[in-house]
Design an enzyme around this catalytic site. Structure first.
Site, PDB file in Angstrom:
ATOM      1  CG  ASN A   1      33.778  52.828  31.085  1.00 40.20           C
ATOM      2  OD1 ASN A   1      34.735  52.690  30.310  1.00 40.20           O
ATOM      3  ND2 ASN A   1      33.692  53.828  31.953  1.00 40.20           N
TER       4      ASN A   1
ATOM      5  CD  GLU B   1      37.072  55.799  36.375  1.00 33.94           C
ATOM      6  OE1 GLU B   1      37.219  55.429  35.202  1.00 33.94           O
ATOM      7  OE2 GLU B   1      36.564  55.071  37.256  1.00 33.94           O
TER       8      GLU B   1
ATOM      9  CD  GLU C   1      29.163  55.466  35.934  1.00 35.08           C
ATOM     10  OE1 GLU C   1      29.154  54.236  35.864  1.00 35.08           O
ATOM     11  OE2 GLU C   1      30.119  56.162  35.543  1.00 35.08           O
TER      12      GLU C   1
ATOM     13  CG  HIS D   1      33.602  57.798  33.517  1.00 36.75           C
ATOM     14  ND1 HIS D   1      34.433  57.718  34.608  1.00 36.75           N
ATOM     15  CD2 HIS D   1      32.784  56.728  33.574  1.00 36.75           C
ATOM     16  CE1 HIS D   1      34.121  56.618  35.290  1.00 36.75           C
ATOM     17  NE2 HIS D   1      33.121  56.007  34.684  1.00 36.75           N
TER      18      HIS D   1
ATOM     19  CE  LYS E   1      35.300  52.511  34.989  1.00 37.22           C
ATOM     20  NZ  LYS E   1      35.177  52.842  36.409  1.00 37.22           N
TER      21      LYS E   1
ATOM     22  CB  SER F   1      30.030  48.818  43.031  1.00 35.67           C
ATOM     23  OG  SER F   1      31.276  49.417  43.330  1.00 35.67           O
TER      24      SER F   1
ATOM     25  N   GLY G   1      33.961  51.485  41.497  1.00 34.76           N
ATOM     26  CA  GLY G   1      35.144  50.684  41.794  1.00 34.76           C
ATOM     27  C   GLY G   1      35.370  50.427  43.278  1.00 34.76           C
TER      28      GLY G   1
HETATM   29  P1  13P Z   1      32.561  49.946  38.439  1.00 40.19           P
HETATM   30  O1  13P Z   1      31.428  49.123  37.897  1.00 40.19           O
HETATM   31  O2  13P Z   1      33.891  49.282  38.326  1.00 40.19           O
HETATM   32  O3  13P Z   1      32.251  50.476  39.795  1.00 40.19           O
HETATM   33  O4  13P Z   1      32.681  51.237  37.478  1.00 40.19           O
HETATM   34  C1  13P Z   1      31.537  51.933  37.174  1.00 40.19           C
HETATM   35  C2  13P Z   1      31.858  52.913  36.118  1.00 40.19           C
HETATM   36  O5  13P Z   1      32.612  53.845  36.324  1.00 40.19           O
HETATM   37  C3  13P Z   1      31.270  52.687  34.789  1.00 40.19           C
HETATM   38  O6  13P Z   1      31.440  53.804  33.978  1.00 40.19           O
END
Ligand code: 13P
Length: 263
Positions: free
Chosen positions: A14, A103, A173, A101, A16, A219, A179
Site C-alpha cells: 500500500n 486512514e 491492521e 483502510h 498510500k 509497521s 506507521g
Molecule cells: P505501515 O507499514 O507504514 O505501518 O502501514 C501499514 C498500512 O497501513 C498498510 O495498509
C-alpha cells in the site's frame, strides 16, 4: 484473475499517497518487479499505487505476474459522484482493491456501512478485495480489540457470501501499529486473526472461510516480517512504509516465499 492458488500467500504494497511523481513511482515498480517476478510461483505480490499512477504502472507490470490494485473505490458504478472512482472503472486496469483502510475511516469518515457497500460493489465487478479492520490504541489499552474487530468484520461482510471467499482478503491492521514502528505482538495478531476466521466462518460457512486469506499489517519491515508469516493463520502481509523502498519490500517478498515454501 485474483483467485487463490492453494496455499499462496499474498504480499501487498500500500503506497498510500506516495510517491509524489510518476518517475519515482515507475522506478519503484521496476525495482520491486525485478525481484517479485522470480517469486511469482510462490507468493502473490500486489501493488497499490495512487489512482493517478495506475495506468502507467499497469503498463510496466503487463504480463509480469505482479498484480495491481487501487487503494479505494466508490460503491456506485457511474453517475454524479464528484471525485469518486468506481469499481467498473478500475476493472480494466486492476485485479485488486483495498477498502476500509483505517486512514480512510479516520481522515475521510468512512463508516462500516460504506465499507460494506464498497466491498459488495468491488466483488460484483470481480475485483479481489482487501478489507481492512483494526482497533485504535484506546481499544487495545481498554482490552476491547476483539469487540471492535468483530463488529467491523460483521458489518463489512454484511452482503458477502461463500461465493466471494476466494476473492476476499481481510487485513488485520491495528491502527496503533500503522506507521508507528510499534508492530503488534505476534501473539496478539494471531489471536485476532483466529477471531476473524471464526467470525467469517459464522457468516459464510467454515469451508468457505478457509479460502478467505487473512493478512497482518502495521509497521511490517524486512526484519520483523518472518514472525508474522510464520503464524499458522497468517496468509501474508499488507505493507505501508516499507513498500516504498524496493530492496526492503523485495526482502519481505523473499522471506515470505521462504517461510511458505517450508510449510
Ligand atoms: P505501515 O507499514 O507504514 O505501518 O502501514 C501499514 C498500512 O497501513 C498498510 O495498509
Amino acid at each position: 484473475m485474483g483467485s487463490r492458488p492453494p496455499g499462496m500467500p499474498l504480499v501487498a504494497a500500500n503506497w498510500k499517497m506516495n510517491p509524489t511523481n510518476i518517475d519515482d513511482a515507475l522506478d519503484l515498480v521496476r525495482g520491486v518487479m525485478s525481484v517479485a517476478r522470480g517469486q511469482a510461483d510462490k507468493v502473490e505480490v500486489a501493488l497499490f499505487p495512487p489512482f493517478l499512477w495506475l495506468t502507467a504502472v499497469s503498463e510496466v507490470l503487463f504480463e509480469s505476474g505482479v498484480k495491481l490494485g487501487a487503494q479505494d473505490t466508490f460503491w456506485e458504478m457511474s453517475g454524479a459522484f464528484t471525485g469518486e472512482i468506481s469499481p467498473a472503472m478500475l476493472k480494466p486496469l486492476c485485479q485488486w482493491v483495498i477498502v476500509g483502510h483505517s486512514e480512510r475511516r479516520l481522515f475521510v469518515g468512512e463508516t462500516d456501512e460504506m465499507v460494506a457497500k464498497k466491498t459488495a460493489a468491488a466483488l460484483s465487478c470481480e475485483l479481489s478485495v482487501i478489507m481492512c479492520v483494526g482497533e485504535l490504541a484506546d481499544h487495545y489499552d481498554a482490552g476491547t480489540s476483539d469487540q471492535v474487530v468483530s463488529a467491523q468484520v460483521k458489518a463489512g461482510l454484511a452482503s458477502c457470501s461463500a461465493d466471494d471467499s476466494a476473492r476476499l482478503v481481510i487485513a488485520y491492521e491495528p491502527v496503533w501499529a500503522i506507521g508507528s514502528g510499534k508492530n503488534a505482538d505476534p501473539e496478539h495478531a494471531y489471536k485476532t486473526m483466529r477471531l476473524i476466521r471464526k467470525i467469517v466462518g459464522e457468516m459464510i460457512g467454515a469451508g468457505a472461510a478457509r479460502k478467505v486469506r487473512i493478512l497482518y499489517g502495521g509497521s511490517v519491515k524486512a526484519d520483523n516480517v518472518q514472525q508474522y508469516v510464520e503464524l499458522p493463520l497468517c496468509d501474508g502481509v499488507l505493507v505501508g512504509g516499507a513498500s516504498l523502498v524496493a530492496d526492503e519490500f523485495a526482502h519481505i517478498v523473499k522471506v515470505t516465499a521462504e517461510v511458505y515454501g517450508h510449510r
